[in-house]
Write an enzyme that holds these catalytic residues in place. Structure first.
Site, mmCIF file in Angstrom:
data_model
loop_
_atom_site.group_PDB
_atom_site.id
_atom_site.type_symbol
_atom_site.label_atom_id
_atom_site.label_comp_id
_atom_site.label_asym_id
_atom_site.label_seq_id
_atom_site.Cartn_x
_atom_site.Cartn_y
_atom_site.Cartn_z
ATOM 1 N N GLU A 177 -25.641 -9.092 25.519
ATOM 2 C CA GLU A 177 -25.710 -8.257 24.321
ATOM 3 C C GLU A 177 -26.157 -6.856 24.732
ATOM 4 O O GLU A 177 -27.095 -6.702 25.519
ATOM 5 C CB GLU A 177 -26.698 -8.837 23.314
ATOM 6 C CG GLU A 177 -26.927 -7.971 22.085
ATOM 7 C CD GLU A 177 -27.958 -8.562 21.122
ATOM 8 O OE1 GLU A 177 -28.060 -9.805 21.056
ATOM 9 O OE2 GLU A 177 -28.667 -7.784 20.455
ATOM 10 N N GLU A 225 -30.735 0.580 17.791
ATOM 11 C CA GLU A 225 -31.445 -0.243 16.812
ATOM 12 C C GLU A 225 -32.555 0.592 16.188
ATOM 13 O O GLU A 225 -33.168 1.427 16.867
ATOM 14 C CB GLU A 225 -32.066 -1.477 17.471
ATOM 15 C CG GLU A 225 -31.115 -2.620 17.704
ATOM 16 C CD GLU A 225 -31.846 -3.880 18.137
ATOM 17 O OE1 GLU A 225 -31.935 -4.832 17.341
ATOM 18 O OE2 GLU A 225 -32.326 -3.892 19.293
#
Length: 368
Positions: free
Chosen positions: A249, A254
Site C-alpha cells: 500500500e 493522508e
C-alpha cells in the site's frame, strides 16, 4: 594346396606389419594462438566538448588480432555476441553518465582464444516522462465509469469499518460523489443511511487501470473537521490473491481532521504495516490544506518511493535490502480516492455536518 595357403598367410602378415609401422609417424594438428589483439571503441558524438558522447548512448567497437578468424563482444554481464567481421555496435541505456566494461574475444581456426577489455564512460540523455493516464474531471456529472468504480457499504460483514473502525457508509450517489465545475467532489455527510450515521464515497481504478513505476500528481483541496480522514493512495492489484499487506500500500496523502495541518505519507508492506516502531513516516505542516489546492506527488522507481508536496521533497522509502517477501512495490498498483469518517483511534466531532475533498486532476507520467 596347404603349402600355398601357408605362404599367403605369411605375406599378409608382413603387409599388416608394414602398414602398422607407418602409423607411428601421424602428427597432431598444430594449435594456432591469436595474438596482437586490439580493441577500438568510438562513442557517438564524443569530442572535446562532449567527452562521453552526444547522449544517444551509441558505441561502435572494432577488434583485430593476428591469426583470428572470429570475434566475440560482451558489454557488462550481457551475453556474448560473435561475428567474423570484428565489428560491433551497441546502445547504452542507463540514463546519465555511466561506466561500461566492454570485453572482446579473438578466436582462431583451431578454437584457441585470447581476450581483452576496455572501460568507457557513456552519457545517455535522460528520458522525459510522458503523460500515460489521467483524469482532468472536466465533464460534469458522475465520474468517468471507464476509469472509476466504487466500494459500496462499510465493508461488512467480512471487514466492517474497512478494518479501521470507520463509521461511514460509502455510496455512489451524487449526494456523495460528482464532477462539478472542473473538479471531482467527494462529499462526507452526517445523515442516517442504511443503518449508519455518515455517508461518503470511495472511488478506485481496480480492474480499470493499474500501473508500475512512474510519477503521480494529484492536485487536491482537502476536507476539514475533526473525524474526517481523506486519503489519496494505492493498493497492489494482486490484493485478491495475496491479501493485505502482502500486496503493498502506498499512501500518497493522508490527513486526519483531529490533527489539522499535518499531512502524512507512508507505505505498508509485510515487514511493516501500520504503527511500526522506529519506522519513518513523512509528515509536513500545511495550514491552508482545506482552503487551497496543493499537488501531492509520488515518484515511484524500482528502488525508491519518493513523496513530494508542491514539488517540495517530503519523504522517501528506500530500504537497503529488498526481496519478494518484504518489497511488494515491483508489481502493479491501482488508485483509491476516499474520505473516511472516524476510526478506531479517534472520534468524530458531534457538530460535524458535511465536508468535501476536491480533486482538480490525477495524472500518471512514465518514461517510455
Amino acid at each position: 594346396m596347404f603349402k600355398n595357403i601357408y605362404y599367403l598367410l605369411q605375406i599378409s602378415f608382413v603387409v599388416f606389419l608394414s602398414c602398422s609401422a607407418g602409423g607411428d609417424s601421424i602428427q597432431e594438428p598444430q594449435q594456432i594462438i591469436p595474438k596482437n589483439l586490439t580493441l577500438n571503441i568510438v562513442v557517438s558524438g564524443a569530442d572535446a566538448n562532449n567527452l562521453n558522447g552526444d547522449g544517444t548512448g551509441k558505441i561502435s567497437c572494432t577488434a583485430s588480432a593476428t591469426d583470428a578468424t572470429s570475434y566475440g563482444f560482451k558489454v557488462g554481464n550481457e551475453a556474448e555476441v560473435k561475428n567474423t567481421s570484428g565489428e560491433f555496435q551497441y546502445t547504452c541505456t542507463y540514463e546519465g553518465v555511466n561506466e561500461y566494461l566492454v570485453s572482446v574475444f579473438a578466436y582462431s581456426s583451431t578454437g584457441n582464444m585470447i581476450s581483452g577489455f576496455q572501460k568507457i564512460s557513456v552519457y545517455v540523455v535522460p528520458k522525459t516522462p510522458q503523460l500515460v493516464w489521467s483524469d482532468e474531471f472536466n465533464t460534469d456529472g458522475a465520474p468517468d465509469s471507464s476509469k472509476w468504480g466504487y466500494d459500496i457499504g462499510n465493508g461488512c460483514p467480512s471487514n466492517c469499518g474497512w478494518g479501521n473502525g470507520e463509521k461511514e457508509y460509502y455510496t455512489n450517489r451524487t449526494d456523495n460523489v460528482k464532477v462539478e465545475n472542473g473538479v471531482l467532489k467527494i462529499i462526507a455527510k452526517k445523515e442516517n443511511y442504511e443503518g449508519f450515521e455518515y455517508t461518503s464515497a470511495r472511488l478506485l481504478t481496480k480492474g480499470k487501470y493499474d500501473f508500475t513505476y512512474g510519477r503521480v500528481e494529484v492536485r487536491a483541496k482537502l476536507p476539514s473537521g475533526s473525524g474526517t480522514w481523506p486519503a489519496i493512495w494505492t493498493l497492489g492489484a494482486n490484493i485478491s490473491e495475496v491479501g493485505w499487506p502482502s500486496c503493498g500500500e502506498i499512501d500518497i496523502m493522508e490527513h486526519w481532521g483531529y490533527n489539522p495541518g499535518i499531512i502524512s505519507s507512508a507505505t505498508h508492506k509485510p515487514s511493516c504495516s501500520g504503527g511500526c516502531a522506529n519506522v519513518k513516516v513523512g509528515e509536513t505542516t500545511i495550514n491552508d490544506y482545506s482552503t487551497e489546492f496543493h499537488v501531492y506527488t509520488l515518484e515511484w522507481t524500482e528502488t525508491e518511493l519518493k513523496f513530494l508536496i508542491d514539488d517540495t521533497y517530503l519523504y522517501s522509502y528506500n530500504p537497503a535490502v529488498k526481496n519478494s517477501s518484504t518489497w511488494p512495490f515491483n508489481k502493479p498498483q491501482f488508485f483509491i480516492l476516499n474520505v473516511a469518517m472516524g476510526g478506531s483511534w479517534f472520534t468524530i466531532d458531534p457538530n460535524f455536518t458535511e465536508s468535501v475533498m476536491e480533486i482538480d486532476y490525477i495524472r500518471v507520467f512514465q518514461k517510455l
